[in-house]
Design a protein around this motif. Sequence first.
Motif, PDB file in Angstrom:
ATOM      1  N   TRP A 172       0.816  -1.219   0.000  1.00  0.00           N
ATOM      2  CA  TRP A 172       0.000   0.000   0.000  1.00  0.00           C
ATOM      3  C   TRP A 172       0.842   1.258   0.000  1.00  0.00           C
ATOM      4  CZ3 TRP A 172      -4.267  -0.248  -2.215  1.00  0.00           C
ATOM      5  CH2 TRP A 172      -5.076  -1.376  -2.093  1.00  0.00           C
TER       6      TRP A 172
ATOM      7  N   ARG B 124     -16.807  -8.497  -0.949  1.00  0.00           N
ATOM      8  CA  ARG B 124     -16.252  -8.462  -2.301  1.00  0.00           C
ATOM      9  C   ARG B 124     -15.480  -9.749  -2.547  1.00  0.00           C
ATOM     10  NH1 ARG B 124     -11.146  -4.247  -1.510  1.00  0.00           N
ATOM     11  NH2 ARG B 124     -10.681  -4.810  -3.644  1.00  0.00           N
TER      12      ARG B 124
ATOM     13  N   VAL C 162      -2.955   5.063  -6.987  1.00  0.00           N
ATOM     14  CA  VAL C 162      -4.279   5.526  -7.392  1.00  0.00           C
ATOM     15  C   VAL C 162      -4.209   6.972  -7.876  1.00  0.00           C
ATOM     16  CG1 VAL C 162      -5.390   3.955  -5.752  1.00  0.00           C
ATOM     17  CG2 VAL C 162      -5.210   6.371  -5.176  1.00  0.00           C
TER      18      VAL C 162
ATOM     19  N   HIS D 164      -5.817   1.658   3.905  1.00  0.00           N
ATOM     20  CA  HIS D 164      -6.255   0.392   3.305  1.00  0.00           C
ATOM     21  C   HIS D 164      -6.115  -0.763   4.286  1.00  0.00           C
ATOM     22  CE1 HIS D 164      -6.623   2.052  -0.757  1.00  0.00           C
ATOM     23  NE2 HIS D 164      -5.588   2.811  -0.417  1.00  0.00           N
TER      24      HIS D 164
ATOM     25  N   SER E 182     -15.310  -2.275   5.059  1.00  0.00           N
ATOM     26  CA  SER E 182     -14.121  -2.825   4.416  1.00  0.00           C
ATOM     27  C   SER E 182     -14.413  -4.225   3.890  1.00  0.00           C
ATOM     28  CB  SER E 182     -12.988  -2.887   5.442  1.00  0.00           C
ATOM     29  OG  SER E 182     -11.805  -3.175   4.770  1.00  0.00           O
TER      30      SER E 182
ATOM     31  N   THR F 127      -5.559  11.048   5.675  1.00  0.00           N
ATOM     32  CA  THR F 127      -6.463  10.725   4.574  1.00  0.00           C
ATOM     33  C   THR F 127      -7.498  11.824   4.385  1.00  0.00           C
ATOM     34  OG1 THR F 127      -6.183   8.367   4.919  1.00  0.00           O
ATOM     35  CG2 THR F 127      -8.156   9.058   3.763  1.00  0.00           C
TER      36      THR F 127
ATOM     37  N   ASP G 237     -15.240   2.598   8.261  1.00  0.00           N
ATOM     38  CA  ASP G 237     -14.624   1.633   7.355  1.00  0.00           C
ATOM     39  C   ASP G 237     -14.709   0.210   7.888  1.00  0.00           C
ATOM     40  OD1 ASP G 237     -12.866   1.042   4.983  1.00  0.00           O
ATOM     41  OD2 ASP G 237     -11.609   0.266   6.599  1.00  0.00           O
TER      42      ASP G 237
ATOM     43  N   GLY H 179     -15.095   7.877  -0.609  1.00  0.00           N
ATOM     44  CA  GLY H 179     -13.754   7.790  -0.015  1.00  0.00           C
ATOM     45  C   GLY H 179     -13.728   8.424   1.360  1.00  0.00           C
TER      46      GLY H 179
ATOM     47  N   HIS I  70     -16.674   2.320  -4.487  1.00  0.00           N
ATOM     48  CA  HIS I  70     -15.828   3.511  -4.308  1.00  0.00           C
ATOM     49  C   HIS I  70     -14.716   3.549  -5.350  1.00  0.00           C
ATOM     50  CE1 HIS I  70     -12.731   6.163  -2.795  1.00  0.00           C
ATOM     51  NE2 HIS I  70     -11.919   5.142  -2.599  1.00  0.00           N
ATOM     52  N   PHE I  71     -13.928   2.487  -5.418  1.00  0.00           N
ATOM     53  CA  PHE I  71     -12.748   2.666  -6.252  1.00  0.00           C
ATOM     54  C   PHE I  71     -13.042   2.540  -7.732  1.00  0.00           C
ATOM     55  CE2 PHE I  71     -11.935  -1.886  -5.103  1.00  0.00           C
ATOM     56  CZ  PHE I  71     -11.775  -2.428  -6.357  1.00  0.00           C
TER      57      PHE I  71
ATOM     58  N   LEU J 115     -15.001   5.964   3.792  1.00  0.00           N
ATOM     59  CA  LEU J 115     -14.065   4.873   4.074  1.00  0.00           C
ATOM     60  C   LEU J 115     -12.840   5.356   4.834  1.00  0.00           C
ATOM     61  CD1 LEU J 115     -14.236   3.055   0.628  1.00  0.00           C
ATOM     62  CD2 LEU J 115     -15.285   2.350   2.773  1.00  0.00           C
ATOM     63  N   GLY J 116     -12.547   6.645   4.708  1.00  0.00           N
ATOM     64  CA  GLY J 116     -11.360   7.158   5.377  1.00  0.00           C
ATOM     65  C   GLY J 116     -11.483   7.194   6.895  1.00  0.00           C
TER      66      GLY J 116
ATOM     67  N   VAL K 202     -14.092   6.089  -8.652  1.00  0.00           N
ATOM     68  CA  VAL K 202     -13.083   7.119  -8.576  1.00  0.00           C
ATOM     69  C   VAL K 202     -11.871   6.803  -9.456  1.00  0.00           C
ATOM     70  CG1 VAL K 202     -11.695   6.339  -6.618  1.00  0.00           C
ATOM     71  CG2 VAL K 202     -12.336   8.723  -6.801  1.00  0.00           C
ATOM     72  N   MET K 203     -11.574   5.528  -9.592  1.00  0.00           N
ATOM     73  CA  MET K 203     -10.361   5.159 -10.321  1.00  0.00           C
ATOM     74  C   MET K 203     -10.693   4.416 -11.608  1.00  0.00           C
ATOM     75  SD  MET K 203      -7.140   3.132  -8.852  1.00  0.00           S
ATOM     76  CE  MET K 203      -5.805   2.557  -9.874  1.00  0.00           C
TER      77      MET K 203
HETATM   78  C1  HEM Z   1     -10.925  11.911  -0.855  1.00  0.00           C
HETATM   79  C2  HEM Z   1     -10.283  10.989  -1.438  1.00  0.00           C
HETATM   80  C3  HEM Z   1     -10.233   9.507  -1.039  1.00  0.00           C
HETATM   81  C4  HEM Z   1     -10.361   8.904   0.169  1.00  0.00           C
HETATM   82  C5  HEM Z   1     -10.622   9.563   1.513  1.00  0.00           C
HETATM   83  C6  HEM Z   1     -10.212   7.474  -0.047  1.00  0.00           C
HETATM   84  C7  HEM Z   1     -10.275   6.493   0.942  1.00  0.00           C
HETATM   85  C8  HEM Z   1     -10.189   5.131   0.717  1.00  0.00           C
HETATM   86  C9  HEM Z   1     -10.187   4.129   1.741  1.00  0.00           C
HETATM   87  C10 HEM Z   1     -10.249   4.386   3.218  1.00  0.00           C
HETATM   88  C11 HEM Z   1     -10.090   2.913   1.138  1.00  0.00           C
HETATM   89  C12 HEM Z   1     -10.017   1.561   1.811  1.00  0.00           C
HETATM   90  C13 HEM Z   1     -11.333   0.925   1.914  1.00  0.00           C
HETATM   91  C14 HEM Z   1     -11.236  -0.462   2.465  1.00  0.00           C
HETATM   92  O1  HEM Z   1     -10.554  -1.308   1.870  1.00  0.00           O
HETATM   93  O2  HEM Z   1     -11.845  -0.694   3.510  1.00  0.00           O
HETATM   94  C15 HEM Z   1     -10.043   3.146  -0.267  1.00  0.00           C
HETATM   95  C16 HEM Z   1      -9.942   2.160  -1.203  1.00  0.00           C
HETATM   96  C17 HEM Z   1      -9.583   2.409  -2.509  1.00  0.00           C
HETATM   97  N1  HEM Z   1      -9.447   3.651  -3.105  1.00  0.00           N
HETATM   98 FE1  HEM Z   1      -9.835   5.430  -2.246  1.00  0.00          FE
HETATM   99  N2  HEM Z   1     -10.008   7.251  -1.369  1.00  0.00           N
HETATM  100  C18 HEM Z   1      -9.994   8.466  -1.994  1.00  0.00           C
HETATM  101  C19 HEM Z   1      -9.769   8.702  -3.316  1.00  0.00           C
HETATM  102  C20 HEM Z   1      -9.380   7.730  -4.207  1.00  0.00           C
HETATM  103  C21 HEM Z   1      -8.944   8.001  -5.545  1.00  0.00           C
HETATM  104  C22 HEM Z   1      -8.847   9.380  -6.187  1.00  0.00           C
HETATM  105  C23 HEM Z   1      -8.681   6.795  -6.099  1.00  0.00           C
HETATM  106  C24 HEM Z   1      -8.174   6.462  -7.483  1.00  0.00           C
HETATM  107  C25 HEM Z   1      -8.082   7.221  -8.484  1.00  0.00           C
HETATM  108  C26 HEM Z   1      -8.924   5.771  -5.115  1.00  0.00           C
HETATM  109  C27 HEM Z   1      -8.764   4.421  -5.320  1.00  0.00           C
HETATM  110  C28 HEM Z   1      -9.002   3.454  -4.389  1.00  0.00           C
HETATM  111  C29 HEM Z   1      -8.868   2.049  -4.636  1.00  0.00           C
HETATM  112  C30 HEM Z   1      -8.394   1.396  -5.924  1.00  0.00           C
HETATM  113  C31 HEM Z   1      -9.248   1.390  -3.465  1.00  0.00           C
HETATM  114  C32 HEM Z   1      -9.406  -0.094  -3.242  1.00  0.00           C
HETATM  115  C33 HEM Z   1      -8.207  -0.832  -2.922  1.00  0.00           C
HETATM  116  C34 HEM Z   1      -8.524  -2.278  -2.641  1.00  0.00           C
HETATM  117  O3  HEM Z   1      -8.545  -3.072  -3.575  1.00  0.00           O
HETATM  118  O4  HEM Z   1      -8.711  -2.620  -1.483  1.00  0.00           O
HETATM  119  N3  HEM Z   1      -9.374   6.375  -3.971  1.00  0.00           N
HETATM  120  N4  HEM Z   1     -10.103   4.521  -0.511  1.00  0.00           N
END
Ligand code: HEM
Lengths: 397, 239
Positions: free
Chosen positions: A82, A283, A89, A136, A213, A154, A209, A200, A221-222, A203-204, A225-226
């Motif tokens: 991570w 998931r 990301v 994460h 999670s 975060t 979370d 996000g 979410h992802f 989840l943050g 966003v991604m």
């Molecule tokens: C305000 C912005 C963001 C916050 C606070 C945030 C927060 C989080 C958190 C806490 C997780 C973990 C969730 C879990 O596994 O329980 C997560 C997962 C993820 N986020 Fe974000 N995120 C944000 C923006 C983004 C952006 C901009 C991207 C990509 C362009 C992104 C891509 C991902 C991905 C790919 C995962 C999943 C990873 C996995 O496979 O476990 N996130 N995010």
Amino acid sequence: MVTVLQARTRGMTLMRMPLTVWGIFTATVMALLAFPALFVGAVMMLLDRLLGTSFFMPSLVEMGQHLQHSGGSPILFQHLFWFFGHPEVYIVALPAFGIVSDLISTHARRNIFGYRMMVWAIVAIGALSFVVWAHHMYVSGMNPYFGFFFATTTLIIAIPTAIKVYNWLLTLWHGDIHLTVPMLFALAFIVTFLNGGLTGLFLGNVVVDVPLSDTMFVVAHFHMVMGVAPIMVIFGGIYHWYPKITGRMLNEALGRFHFWVTFLGAYAVFFPMHYLGLLGMPRRYPEIGETSFVPDSAATLNAFISVAALAVGFAQMVFLFNLIWSLSRGRQAGGNPWNATTLEWQTPETPPGHGNWGKELPVVYRWAYDYSVPGAERDFVPQNQPPARRATWEAAP
Amino acid sequence: MDATPTDTGEALARPAGWRGVAADWSSDQRAFKNVSWGKAMMWIFLLSDTFIFSCFLISYMTVRMSTTVPWPNPSEVFALTIGGTSVPLILIAIMTFVLISSSGTMAMAVNFGYRRDRVKTAALMLMTAAFGATFVGMQAFEWTKLIHEGVRPWENPWGAAQFGAAFFMITGFHGTHVTIGVIFLLVIARKVWRGDFDQEKQGFFTSRKGRYEIVEITGLYWHFVDLVWVFIFALFYLW
Ligand code: HEM
Ligand SMILES: [Cu+2]
């Protein structure tokens, strides 16, 4: 990266660069610093698998047999992964942020709002994203005090991110919005990115979370966003720059069809996943079987998602057809069909010849966002157009 | 038309202090004035490589702290018996000395490169390469000795299995870096010797006439590899 640092053309100061270049530049710096952790994690995992070392492998019983490993730390792998994974990301997102800024500005005929703030937001996001990785890992069993620190960092990242979203909106505000295909995709980006950014924030927070999670909520979410948001920008970028690459426009009607099916379809695929996640659906399961908490109706929703996904897949065939068909049949584009200011649209030939500029490199006199400048002849002023004072001097015999 | 307009806006007075640095950095054409792309690329590579070695070392330290079995005592493991007495860490001390000396000869090579002293530059580079090769040779000896004593990546006679794993991985990576450096030194030394940089002969790594910059770039890499060794020495052997 070195190209941006050391090989800019005359007059192209850092603060005159298009945001596309800023996004790509920052992403390359981040890649340079994030990939080492992935590399090291991969090497150690390979050694665990091939040489029987125990970096990550604790004592394990598999199929009733005690494995040869002992004393390794699986959490160490998660940290390494991570430390790479979260910057990654944003390595995906930052070029999209940059490109979409240029698409919005060009197709709304308006200078980007808060250019300096946009640049600093890109840089700040890039830097901060190296200190948030353990969000994460809230449920990984790491030291619980880490959760507090990483939740704080975060949530701080949300500030520069929100600044960017506001600035995109303020660029559109009172703009002369042309709903071209690139603009449609850019707007779709804002909507999907906002959606994913807000989840996000949920989840943050550690307490939110923990139950979410490893559920479909994270997948929602992802992907928003991604997955969806940057792909919207990639499509927008292709519709925007295809004329420069090939000299012909992509077909507009096919493009609109492609846009609407992709955008609405992607929403139909990923939006219901929030709900599934809140139901507690985990998931990574191909089939859930019977549980006490996931109702049967979830299966119906899953079927709906599959149908929507097939529709989106079909729309991409239309897009591929458009790419090929327009290569020979598309409308002639000319050198600068969008009346854009950036240098690539000012090349002497379209598609640009070898070396792009022929004998002489362009000289840059202004930033990339001189759209609808009051008193200017046209509603855009190319970056390589000298200031008026200079132009009169030049015209003199 | 030779009167191409080249002014690109108002010329501002150059601000002092940090503002000046920022102004320099963001001015046109080059962020690092008087730095060629070759040198910039080496610095950037080294930055990335720093992260790689940091990850290796931090992972090793994490593993060492979290393992439940005691860690073997490095002073005893890396001791040589000379004339009947066991001298702790003696081989490592010599290796470190050799590598640090090679940094000295490299610095001198760069210095003579600035002065375009073809022969002395090449000779000092060869000396650096020889020190490097000696270091790798001694490392090979150390590996052989430990393997004879039963150290394997997955086990060893004295304690935590991660000892051998971390040892072979980290010294292996560093040794590879030194080996690559030796090859690079030999290639460049040969070019210096032949006078490639004086005749502006075209080829790989040939810069403009009279510029021995590539010697300096090689030097950057070499000093970096030495510096990494200092950290390995401190964190793996002395801890
Ligand atoms: C305000 C912005 C963001 C916050 C606070 C945030 C927060 C989080 C958190 C806490 C997780 C973990 C969730 C879990 O596994 O329980 C997560 C997962 C993820 N986020 Fe974000 N995120 C944000 C923006 C983004 C952006 C901009 C991207 C990509 C362009 C992104 C891509 C991902 C991905 C790919 C995962 C999943 C990873 C996995 O496979 O476990 N996130 N995010
Ligand atoms: Cu993350």
